[in-house]
Motif scaffolding. Sequence first.
Motif, PDB file in Angstrom:
ATOM      1  N   ARG A   1       0.325  -1.459  -0.308  1.00  0.00           N
ATOM      2  CA  ARG A   1       0.026  -0.022   0.156  1.00  0.00           C
ATOM      3  C   ARG A   1       0.906   1.406   0.279  1.00  0.00           C
ATOM      4  O   ARG A   1       1.582   1.258   0.891  1.00  0.00           O
ATOM      5  N   GLY A   2       0.604   1.440  -0.888  1.00  0.00           N
ATOM      6  CA  GLY A   2       1.551   3.739  -1.254  1.00  0.00           C
ATOM      7  C   GLY A   2       1.131   3.863  -1.907  1.00  0.00           C
ATOM      8  O   GLY A   2       2.055   5.163  -2.279  1.00  0.00           O
ATOM      9  N   ARG A   3       0.744   3.856  -3.228  1.00  0.00           N
ATOM     10  CA  ARG A   3       0.868   4.369  -4.263  1.00  0.00           C
ATOM     11  C   ARG A   3      -0.577   5.304  -4.242  1.00  0.00           C
ATOM     12  O   ARG A   3      -0.790   5.267  -4.221  1.00  0.00           O
ATOM     13  N   LEU A   4      -0.147   5.814  -5.259  1.00  0.00           N
ATOM     14  CA  LEU A   4      -0.932   7.387  -5.368  1.00  0.00           C
ATOM     15  C   LEU A   4      -2.302   7.087  -6.013  1.00  0.00           C
ATOM     16  O   LEU A   4      -2.323   6.194  -6.445  1.00  0.00           O
ATOM     17  N   ALA A   5      -3.099   7.821  -5.704  1.00  0.00           N
ATOM     18  CA  ALA A   5      -4.583   7.526  -5.625  1.00  0.00           C
ATOM     19  C   ALA A   5      -4.549   7.551  -7.345  1.00  0.00           C
ATOM     20  O   ALA A   5      -4.367   8.745  -7.881  1.00  0.00           O
ATOM     21  N   GLU A   6      -5.101   7.083  -8.029  1.00  0.00           N
ATOM     22  CA  GLU A   6      -5.658   7.278  -9.552  1.00  0.00           C
ATOM     23  C   GLU A   6      -6.288   8.579  -9.921  1.00  0.00           C
ATOM     24  O   GLU A   6      -6.873   9.322  -9.030  1.00  0.00           O
ATOM     25  N   PRO A   7      -5.759   9.507 -10.424  1.00  0.00           N
ATOM     26  CA  PRO A   7      -6.448  10.747 -10.912  1.00  0.00           C
ATOM     27  C   PRO A   7      -7.462  10.862 -11.291  1.00  0.00           C
ATOM     28  O   PRO A   7      -8.234  11.676 -10.459  1.00  0.00           O
ATOM     29  N   ALA A   8      -7.828  10.170 -12.037  1.00  0.00           N
ATOM     30  CA  ALA A   8      -9.423  10.185 -12.448  1.00  0.00           C
ATOM     31  C   ALA A   8     -10.480  10.047 -10.364  1.00  0.00           C
ATOM     32  O   ALA A   8     -10.632  10.911 -10.509  1.00  0.00           O
ATOM     33  N   GLN A   9      -9.705   8.905  -9.612  1.00  0.00           N
ATOM     34  CA  GLN A   9     -10.842   9.328  -8.175  1.00  0.00           C
ATOM     35  C   GLN A   9     -10.660  10.382  -7.646  1.00  0.00           C
ATOM     36  O   GLN A   9     -11.410  10.792  -7.043  1.00  0.00           O
ATOM     37  N   ILE A  10      -8.995  11.049  -7.802  1.00  0.00           N
ATOM     38  CA  ILE A  10      -9.225  12.412  -7.466  1.00  0.00           C
ATOM     39  C   ILE A  10      -9.915  13.336  -8.087  1.00  0.00           C
ATOM     40  O   ILE A  10     -10.328  14.380  -7.061  1.00  0.00           O
ATOM     41  N   VAL A  11      -9.923  13.776  -8.770  1.00  0.00           N
ATOM     42  CA  VAL A  11     -10.638  14.719  -9.636  1.00  0.00           C
ATOM     43  C   VAL A  11     -12.114  14.261  -9.157  1.00  0.00           C
ATOM     44  O   VAL A  11     -13.218  15.194  -8.889  1.00  0.00           O
ATOM     45  N   GLU A  12     -12.495  13.147  -8.956  1.00  0.00           N
ATOM     46  CA  GLU A  12     -14.122  12.671  -8.268  1.00  0.00           C
ATOM     47  C   GLU A  12     -14.043  13.348  -6.867  1.00  0.00           C
ATOM     48  O   GLU A  12     -15.163  13.866  -6.373  1.00  0.00           O
ATOM     49  N   VAL A  13     -13.082  13.189  -5.875  1.00  0.00           N
ATOM     50  CA  VAL A  13     -13.278  14.037  -5.240  1.00  0.00           C
ATOM     51  C   VAL A  13     -13.122  15.342  -4.256  1.00  0.00           C
ATOM     52  O   VAL A  13     -13.757  15.829  -4.355  1.00  0.00           O
ATOM     53  N   VAL A  14     -11.953  16.061  -5.582  1.00  0.00           N
ATOM     54  CA  VAL A  14     -12.280  17.557  -5.759  1.00  0.00           C
ATOM     55  C   VAL A  14     -13.702  18.039  -6.609  1.00  0.00           C
ATOM     56  O   VAL A  14     -13.843  18.464  -5.246  1.00  0.00           O
ATOM     57  N   THR A  15     -13.786  17.677  -6.876  1.00  0.00           N
ATOM     58  CA  THR A  15     -15.485  17.550  -7.700  1.00  0.00           C
ATOM     59  C   THR A  15     -16.508  17.718  -6.310  1.00  0.00           C
ATOM     60  O   THR A  15     -17.344  18.637  -6.078  1.00  0.00           O
ATOM     61  N   LYS A  16     -16.191  16.284  -5.752  1.00  0.00           N
ATOM     62  CA  LYS A  16     -17.962  15.923  -4.212  1.00  0.00           C
ATOM     63  C   LYS A  16     -16.752  17.268  -3.635  1.00  0.00           C
ATOM     64  O   LYS A  16     -18.138  17.740  -2.929  1.00  0.00           O
ATOM     65  N   VAL A  17     -15.688  17.449  -2.496  1.00  0.00           N
ATOM     66  CA  VAL A  17     -15.880  19.069  -1.657  1.00  0.00           C
ATOM     67  C   VAL A  17     -15.896  19.750  -2.368  1.00  0.00           C
ATOM     68  O   VAL A  17     -16.029  20.940  -1.476  1.00  0.00           O
ATOM     69  N   LEU A  18     -16.115  20.301  -3.669  1.00  0.00           N
ATOM     70  CA  LEU A  18     -16.477  21.480  -4.154  1.00  0.00           C
ATOM     71  C   LEU A  18     -17.843  21.739  -4.229  1.00  0.00           C
ATOM     72  O   LEU A  18     -18.469  23.550  -4.604  1.00  0.00           O
ATOM     73  N   GLY A  19     -18.348  20.280  -4.535  1.00  0.00           N
ATOM     74  CA  GLY A  19     -19.773  20.696  -4.579  1.00  0.00           C
ATOM     75  C   GLY A  19     -20.252  20.908  -6.141  1.00  0.00           C
ATOM     76  O   GLY A  19     -21.805  21.568  -5.869  1.00  0.00           O
ATOM     77  N   ALA A  20     -19.639  20.718  -6.962  1.00  0.00           N
ATOM     78  CA  ALA A  20     -20.010  21.280  -8.244  1.00  0.00           C
ATOM     79  C   ALA A  20     -20.648  20.090  -8.794  1.00  0.00           C
ATOM     80  O   ALA A  20     -20.372  19.348  -8.706  1.00  0.00           O
TER      81      ALA A  20
END
Length: 180
Positions: free
Chosen positions: A161-180
Motif C-alpha cells: 500500500r502506498g500507490r498514489l490514488a488514481e487521478p480520476a479518483q482524485i478528480v471525483e473527490v475534488v468535485t465532491k468537495v467543491l460541490g460542483a
Amino acid sequence: MSHIVLGCAASAALHKGADLASKLTQAGHEVRCVLTGHAAQLIAPQHFEALTGQPASVAEFGAGRRTAMDHIDLSEWAELLLFAPASANLIGNLAHGLGADLVSTVALATPQDVPRILCPAMNPHMLANPAVARNLDQLREDGWQVVEPGEGHMACGVKGRGRLAEPAQIVEVVTKVLGA
Ligand SMILES: Cc1cc2nc3c(=O)[nH]c(=O)nc-3n(C[C@H](O)[C@H](O)[C@H](O)COP(=O)(O)O)c2cc1C
C-alpha cells in the motif's frame, strides 16, 4: 469552476500529478501548480505550465520567484488546496506547521475555511512508519481530507500500500468537495 493550487512533492508518482493537473484543467478548473524543489528536479515546472496554461511555481526566492510574495498571492487565490503526490517529507512539514518550501508555506498562509485535500504516495514501509502515520492522523485532525493510497506494484519494486490514488479518483473527490 474553481481556483485550485496543486502542490506536488518529489515522488515516483509525480507523472500522475501532471496527469491530474491536466484532467482538472480539462474539467474547467484553473490550476496553478507549486512544486517542491526536489519535484522540479524530476519534472520541469514548464511541463505543468503547458498542461494547465497557468504559471507553475517552485520557490519565491531567486529564479523561482513569480510575484513579490508568492506564498501570499497563491494562498489568497486558492479556493482549494490539493497536494498530490504528497511525500512523507511534505506530510511531516505540514503536520508540524513548517514553512520548509513554497508548497508548505502556501498551506500555512491559506485560510482554514479553504478546503484541503492530501494524496500521499510512498513506499509501503514509509507509509507504515509510525511517524508518518502520526503525521497523517494530525493532518486529518487539522482538517485535511486524506485520499488513501492504493495497493499494488510500486516503482521501488515492492508490492503493497502506498500507490498514489488514481487521478480520476482524485478528480471525483475534488468535485465532491467543491460541490460542483
Ligand atoms: C525517484 C525518486 C522517487 C521518490 N519517490 C518518493 C515517493 O513516492 N514518496 C516519498 O515520500 N518519497 C519519495 N522519494 C524521496 C523524496 O523525494 C525525498 O524524501 C525528498 O526529500 C522529498 O522532498 P520534497 O518533499 O521536498 O519533494 C523519492 C525520491 C526519488 C529520487
